[in-house]
Scaffold this motif. Structure first.
Motif, PDB file in Angstrom:
ATOM      1  N   UNK A  21      43.041  49.971  49.118  1.00  0.00           N
ATOM      2  CA  UNK A  21      42.274  49.201  48.095  1.00  0.00           C
ATOM      3  C   UNK A  21      42.900  49.715  46.700  1.00  0.00           C
ATOM      4  N   UNK A  22      43.117  51.217  46.660  1.00  0.00           N
ATOM      5  CA  UNK A  22      43.548  51.754  45.334  1.00  0.00           C
ATOM      6  C   UNK A  22      45.094  51.055  45.025  1.00  0.00           C
ATOM      7  N   UNK A  23      45.913  50.999  46.107  1.00  0.00           N
ATOM      8  CA  UNK A  23      47.269  50.260  46.108  1.00  0.00           C
ATOM      9  C   UNK A  23      47.243  48.952  45.858  1.00  0.00           C
ATOM     10  N   UNK A  24      46.427  48.025  46.210  1.00  0.00           N
ATOM     11  CA  UNK A  24      46.046  46.717  45.803  1.00  0.00           C
ATOM     12  C   UNK A  24      45.464  46.509  44.364  1.00  0.00           C
ATOM     13  N   UNK A  25      44.703  47.553  44.119  1.00  0.00           N
ATOM     14  CA  UNK A  25      44.369  47.130  42.477  1.00  0.00           C
ATOM     15  C   UNK A  25      45.386  47.603  41.540  1.00  0.00           C
ATOM     16  N   UNK A  26      46.061  48.577  41.896  1.00  0.00           N
ATOM     17  CA  UNK A  26      47.290  48.899  41.177  1.00  0.00           C
ATOM     18  C   UNK A  26      48.422  47.944  41.015  1.00  0.00           C
ATOM     19  N   UNK A  27      48.587  47.404  42.246  1.00  0.00           N
ATOM     20  CA  UNK A  27      49.753  46.188  42.300  1.00  0.00           C
ATOM     21  C   UNK A  27      49.250  45.053  41.726  1.00  0.00           C
ATOM     22  N   UNK A  28      47.996  44.791  41.730  1.00  0.00           N
ATOM     23  CA  UNK A  28      47.485  43.347  41.074  1.00  0.00           C
ATOM     24  C   UNK A  28      47.567  43.583  39.427  1.00  0.00           C
ATOM     25  N   UNK A  29      47.117  44.861  39.263  1.00  0.00           N
ATOM     26  CA  UNK A  29      46.967  45.332  37.704  1.00  0.00           C
ATOM     27  C   UNK A  29      48.462  45.213  37.188  1.00  0.00           C
ATOM     28  N   UNK A  30      49.420  45.810  37.492  1.00  0.00           N
ATOM     29  CA  UNK A  30      50.936  45.816  37.341  1.00  0.00           C
ATOM     30  C   UNK A  30      51.293  44.275  37.228  1.00  0.00           C
ATOM     31  N   UNK A  31      51.096  43.626  38.225  1.00  0.00           N
ATOM     32  CA  UNK A  31      51.317  42.079  38.318  1.00  0.00           C
ATOM     33  C   UNK A  31      50.763  41.382  36.998  1.00  0.00           C
ATOM     34  N   UNK A  32      49.530  41.703  36.671  1.00  0.00           N
ATOM     35  CA  UNK A  32      48.821  40.807  35.685  1.00  0.00           C
ATOM     36  C   UNK A  32      49.493  41.355  34.294  1.00  0.00           C
ATOM     37  N   UNK A  33      49.542  42.549  34.176  1.00  0.00           N
ATOM     38  CA  UNK A  33      50.151  43.017  32.854  1.00  0.00           C
ATOM     39  C   UNK A  33      51.659  42.551  32.576  1.00  0.00           C
ATOM     40  N   UNK A  34      52.276  42.283  33.602  1.00  0.00           N
ATOM     41  CA  UNK A  34      53.604  41.719  33.475  1.00  0.00           C
ATOM     42  C   UNK A  34      53.490  40.250  33.142  1.00  0.00           C
ATOM     43  N   UNK A  35      52.669  39.497  33.961  1.00  0.00           N
ATOM     44  CA  UNK A  35      52.256  38.004  33.549  1.00  0.00           C
ATOM     45  C   UNK A  35      51.879  38.026  32.034  1.00  0.00           C
ATOM     46  N   UNK A  36      50.803  38.689  31.785  1.00  0.00           N
ATOM     47  CA  UNK A  36      50.353  38.326  30.377  1.00  0.00           C
ATOM     48  C   UNK A  36      51.106  38.652  29.254  1.00  0.00           C
ATOM     49  N   UNK A  37      52.026  39.977  29.594  1.00  0.00           N
ATOM     50  CA  UNK A  37      53.033  40.208  28.583  1.00  0.00           C
ATOM     51  C   UNK A  37      54.086  39.367  28.369  1.00  0.00           C
ATOM     52  N   UNK A  38      54.703  38.931  29.584  1.00  0.00           N
ATOM     53  CA  UNK A  38      55.763  37.746  29.604  1.00  0.00           C
ATOM     54  C   UNK A  38      55.332  36.379  28.573  1.00  0.00           C
TER      55      UNK A  38
END
Length: 60
Positions: A21-38
């Motif tokens: 669960x921690x890995x999933x939350x971390x991965x989704x968080x990084x992907x969301x940050x990259x998407x919104x910053x792009x």
């Protein structure tokens, strides 16, 4: 099976689920940050509000 064996199994399973669960939350968080910053540069250049831009991006 004794209670100690079952307790150890449940504890190990919960630890593994917690790690996953921690890995999933971390991965989704990084992907969301990259998407919104792009997409921020495009949104700011168009001077569109945050919710309106992403609503149009998702549904339009």
């Amino acid at each position: 099976m004794s209670i100690a064996t079952i307790s150890t199994f449940v504890t190990a399973a919960l630890v593994l689920v917690g790690i996953a669960l921690a890995l999933l939350v971390g991965t989704v968080g990084v992907a969301a940050y990259q998407f919104f910053s792009q997409n921020r540069r495009v949104r700011v250049a168009r001077r569109e509000p945050l919710v309106g831009y992403y609503r149009t991006l998702a549904f339009g």
